[in-house]
Design a protein around this motif. Structure first.
Motif, PDB file in Angstrom:
ATOM      1  N   LEU A 173       0.884  -1.206  -0.015  1.00  0.00           N
ATOM      2  CA  LEU A 173      -0.035  -0.124   0.060  1.00  0.00           C
ATOM      3  C   LEU A 173       0.888   1.194   0.087  1.00  0.00           C
ATOM      4  N   VAL A 174       2.058   1.410   0.479  1.00  0.00           N
ATOM      5  CA  VAL A 174       2.945   2.345   0.537  1.00  0.00           C
ATOM      6  C   VAL A 174       3.626   2.384  -0.809  1.00  0.00           C
ATOM      7  N   SER A 175       3.951   1.236  -1.243  1.00  0.00           N
ATOM      8  CA  SER A 175       4.514   1.398  -2.710  1.00  0.00           C
ATOM      9  C   SER A 175       3.358   2.104  -3.801  1.00  0.00           C
ATOM     10  N   LEU A 176       1.974   1.394  -3.593  1.00  0.00           N
ATOM     11  CA  LEU A 176       0.886   1.939  -4.414  1.00  0.00           C
ATOM     12  C   LEU A 176       0.733   3.507  -4.214  1.00  0.00           C
ATOM     13  N   ALA A 177       0.827   3.986  -2.983  1.00  0.00           N
ATOM     14  CA  ALA A 177       0.450   5.532  -2.764  1.00  0.00           C
ATOM     15  C   ALA A 177       1.512   6.084  -3.554  1.00  0.00           C
ATOM     16  N   ASP A 178       2.776   5.494  -3.435  1.00  0.00           N
ATOM     17  CA  ASP A 178       4.090   6.428  -4.059  1.00  0.00           C
ATOM     18  C   ASP A 178       3.812   6.480  -5.520  1.00  0.00           C
ATOM     19  N   GLN A 179       3.124   5.617  -6.004  1.00  0.00           N
ATOM     20  CA  GLN A 179       2.982   5.525  -7.542  1.00  0.00           C
ATOM     21  C   GLN A 179       1.833   6.377  -7.953  1.00  0.00           C
ATOM     22  N   VAL A 180       0.482   6.056  -7.229  1.00  0.00           N
ATOM     23  CA  VAL A 180      -0.734   6.775  -7.661  1.00  0.00           C
ATOM     24  C   VAL A 180      -0.671   8.152  -7.519  1.00  0.00           C
ATOM     25  N   TRP A 181       0.005   8.795  -6.285  1.00  0.00           N
ATOM     26  CA  TRP A 181      -0.196  10.046  -6.126  1.00  0.00           C
ATOM     27  C   TRP A 181       0.205  11.065  -7.291  1.00  0.00           C
ATOM     28  N   LYS A 182       0.934  10.557  -8.310  1.00  0.00           N
ATOM     29  CA  LYS A 182       1.241  11.095  -9.570  1.00  0.00           C
ATOM     30  C   LYS A 182       0.542  10.476 -10.676  1.00  0.00           C
ATOM     31  N   GLY A 183      -0.384   9.836 -10.503  1.00  0.00           N
ATOM     32  CA  GLY A 183      -1.384   9.200 -11.655  1.00  0.00           C
ATOM     33  C   GLY A 183      -0.748   8.180 -12.142  1.00  0.00           C
ATOM     34  N   ALA A 184       0.420   7.559 -11.680  1.00  0.00           N
ATOM     35  CA  ALA A 184       0.790   6.488 -12.209  1.00  0.00           C
ATOM     36  C   ALA A 184       0.178   5.164 -12.029  1.00  0.00           C
ATOM     37  N   ARG A 185       0.263   4.291 -13.201  1.00  0.00           N
ATOM     38  CA  ARG A 185      -0.290   2.660 -12.916  1.00  0.00           C
ATOM     39  C   ARG A 185       0.959   1.984 -13.146  1.00  0.00           C
ATOM     40  N   VAL A 186       0.818   0.975 -12.139  1.00  0.00           N
ATOM     41  CA  VAL A 186       1.957  -0.006 -12.332  1.00  0.00           C
ATOM     42  C   VAL A 186       1.163  -1.397 -12.129  1.00  0.00           C
ATOM     43  N   PRO A 187       0.868  -2.085 -13.187  1.00  0.00           N
ATOM     44  CA  PRO A 187       0.041  -3.211 -13.390  1.00  0.00           C
ATOM     45  C   PRO A 187       0.560  -4.347 -12.300  1.00  0.00           C
ATOM     46  N   GLU A 188       1.740  -4.655 -12.422  1.00  0.00           N
ATOM     47  CA  GLU A 188       2.373  -5.525 -11.370  1.00  0.00           C
ATOM     48  C   GLU A 188       1.872  -5.285  -9.719  1.00  0.00           C
ATOM     49  N   LEU A 189       2.267  -4.211  -9.368  1.00  0.00           N
ATOM     50  CA  LEU A 189       2.072  -3.593  -8.168  1.00  0.00           C
ATOM     51  C   LEU A 189       0.524  -3.846  -7.920  1.00  0.00           C
ATOM     52  N   GLU A 190      -0.285  -3.512  -8.535  1.00  0.00           N
ATOM     53  CA  GLU A 190      -1.762  -3.660  -8.447  1.00  0.00           C
ATOM     54  C   GLU A 190      -2.140  -4.836  -8.317  1.00  0.00           C
ATOM     55  N   GLU A 191      -1.492  -5.983  -9.103  1.00  0.00           N
ATOM     56  CA  GLU A 191      -1.853  -7.261  -8.960  1.00  0.00           C
ATOM     57  C   GLU A 191      -1.703  -7.797  -7.459  1.00  0.00           C
ATOM     58  N   ARG A 192      -0.331  -7.332  -7.179  1.00  0.00           N
ATOM     59  CA  ARG A 192       0.168  -7.772  -5.907  1.00  0.00           C
ATOM     60  C   ARG A 192      -0.650  -7.398  -4.785  1.00  0.00           C
ATOM     61  N   VAL A 193      -1.091  -6.035  -4.777  1.00  0.00           N
ATOM     62  CA  VAL A 193      -2.219  -5.542  -3.726  1.00  0.00           C
ATOM     63  C   VAL A 193      -3.354  -6.542  -4.006  1.00  0.00           C
ATOM     64  N   GLY A 194      -4.001  -6.612  -5.174  1.00  0.00           N
ATOM     65  CA  GLY A 194      -5.212  -7.500  -5.381  1.00  0.00           C
ATOM     66  C   GLY A 194      -4.881  -8.662  -4.726  1.00  0.00           C
ATOM     67  N   SER A 195      -3.947  -9.235  -4.825  1.00  0.00           N
ATOM     68  CA  SER A 195      -3.966 -11.107  -4.276  1.00  0.00           C
ATOM     69  C   SER A 195      -4.043 -10.770  -2.878  1.00  0.00           C
ATOM     70  N   HIS A 196      -4.250  -9.672  -2.072  1.00  0.00           N
ATOM     71  CA  HIS A 196      -4.312  -9.649  -0.783  1.00  0.00           C
ATOM     72  C   HIS A 196      -5.833  -9.355  -0.268  1.00  0.00           C
ATOM     73  N   LEU A 197      -6.499  -9.137  -1.271  1.00  0.00           N
ATOM     74  CA  LEU A 197      -8.057  -8.652  -1.115  1.00  0.00           C
ATOM     75  C   LEU A 197      -9.064  -9.948  -1.062  1.00  0.00           C
ATOM     76  N   GLY A 198      -8.553 -11.124  -1.231  1.00  0.00           N
ATOM     77  CA  GLY A 198      -9.424 -12.398  -0.740  1.00  0.00           C
ATOM     78  C   GLY A 198     -10.620 -12.379  -1.937  1.00  0.00           C
ATOM     79  N   ALA A 199     -10.196 -11.850  -2.885  1.00  0.00           N
ATOM     80  CA  ALA A 199     -11.354 -11.737  -3.972  1.00  0.00           C
ATOM     81  C   ALA A 199     -10.914 -12.679  -5.283  1.00  0.00           C
ATOM     82  N   ALA A 200     -11.806 -12.982  -5.920  1.00  0.00           N
ATOM     83  CA  ALA A 200     -11.565 -13.241  -7.480  1.00  0.00           C
ATOM     84  C   ALA A 200     -10.440 -12.291  -8.083  1.00  0.00           C
ATOM     85  N   PRO A 201      -9.675 -12.782  -8.940  1.00  0.00           N
ATOM     86  CA  PRO A 201      -8.805 -11.614  -9.666  1.00  0.00           C
ATOM     87  C   PRO A 201      -9.545 -10.558 -10.544  1.00  0.00           C
ATOM     88  N   TRP A 202     -10.470 -10.916 -11.085  1.00  0.00           N
ATOM     89  CA  TRP A 202     -11.267  -9.969 -11.776  1.00  0.00           C
ATOM     90  C   TRP A 202     -12.060  -8.965 -10.825  1.00  0.00           C
TER      91      TRP A 202
END
Length: 192
Positions: free
Chosen positions: A133-162
């Motif tokens: 989440l700290v890494s994500l905030a450090d990217q998103v503050w400037k509008g950057a999207r990093v798919p690998e990072l978002e996938e890693r965060v998503g894997s912690h949500l306990g939901a289907a990937p989609w």
């Protein structure tokens, strides 16, 4: 009485204030105003991310206080490696963690200075949701999207990937929409 640029970076704008301990560390280390402005922008985004994730997924466990402190201090090593305020570099990461530890910051909070730039890389192991989440905030503050990072965060949500993608995509799009305002705030404080 003239207000210093550092004081203005720490108090001006509608961005949320940093935690008191983070503000104190920036004052003690005589941080560059640009750095303080950047840390406020990333902290503000981390606040929004943790708030929305916490409300939307109350079963999701993470330490909000740690994430917010990590976002507020993740680049503090740039007080030592000032050239990395305007040039790429990673020397500030280990230096920041060691600086925080030297001021008595506990390891579980100081670690973010060392993990924010690499917690999401494929060769990184052991990154927990707080680091991501700290890494994500450090990217998103400037509008950057990093798919690998978002996938890693998503894997912690306990939901289907989609489903995880949908949750994060909506949240990140909303937060990224304010990037121009945050970038303008940071740019108001030159690198000197």
């Amino acid at each position: 009485m003239t207000t210093s640029a550092l004081d203005r970076a720490l108090t001006e704008s509608s961005l949320r204030p940093l935690p008191a301990a983070a503000t104190e560390l920036l004052l003690i280390t005589n941080a560059q105003p640009r750095l303080a402005a950047h840390l406020r922008a990333v902290h503000d985004v981390a606040w929004t991310l943790t708030d929305r994730l916490g409300r939307g997924r109350p079963d999701l466990e993470f330490d909000t206080t740690a994430v917010l402190f990590g976002a507020a201090t993740h680049d503090i090593g740039k007080t030592i490696h000032g050239s990395e305020l305007s040039q790429p570099g990673r020397l500030h990461e280990d230096a920041g963690r060691e600086l925080l530890l030297s001021y008595g910051v506990p390891w579980h909070l100081a670690r973010f200075a060392g993990t924010h730039g690499s917690s999401w890389h494929p060769d990184s192991t052991g990154a927990d949701l707080e680091d991501l989440l700290v890494s994500l905030a450090d990217q998103v503050w400037k509008g950057a999207r990093v798919p690998e990072l978002e996938e890693r965060v998503g894997s912690h949500l306990g939901a289907a990937p989609w489903e995880a993608f949908m949750i994060l995509d909506d949240l990140i799009q909303d937060v990224a929409a304010g990037a121009d305002t945050r970038l303008a705030f940071q740019s108001a404080f030159p690198v000197s």
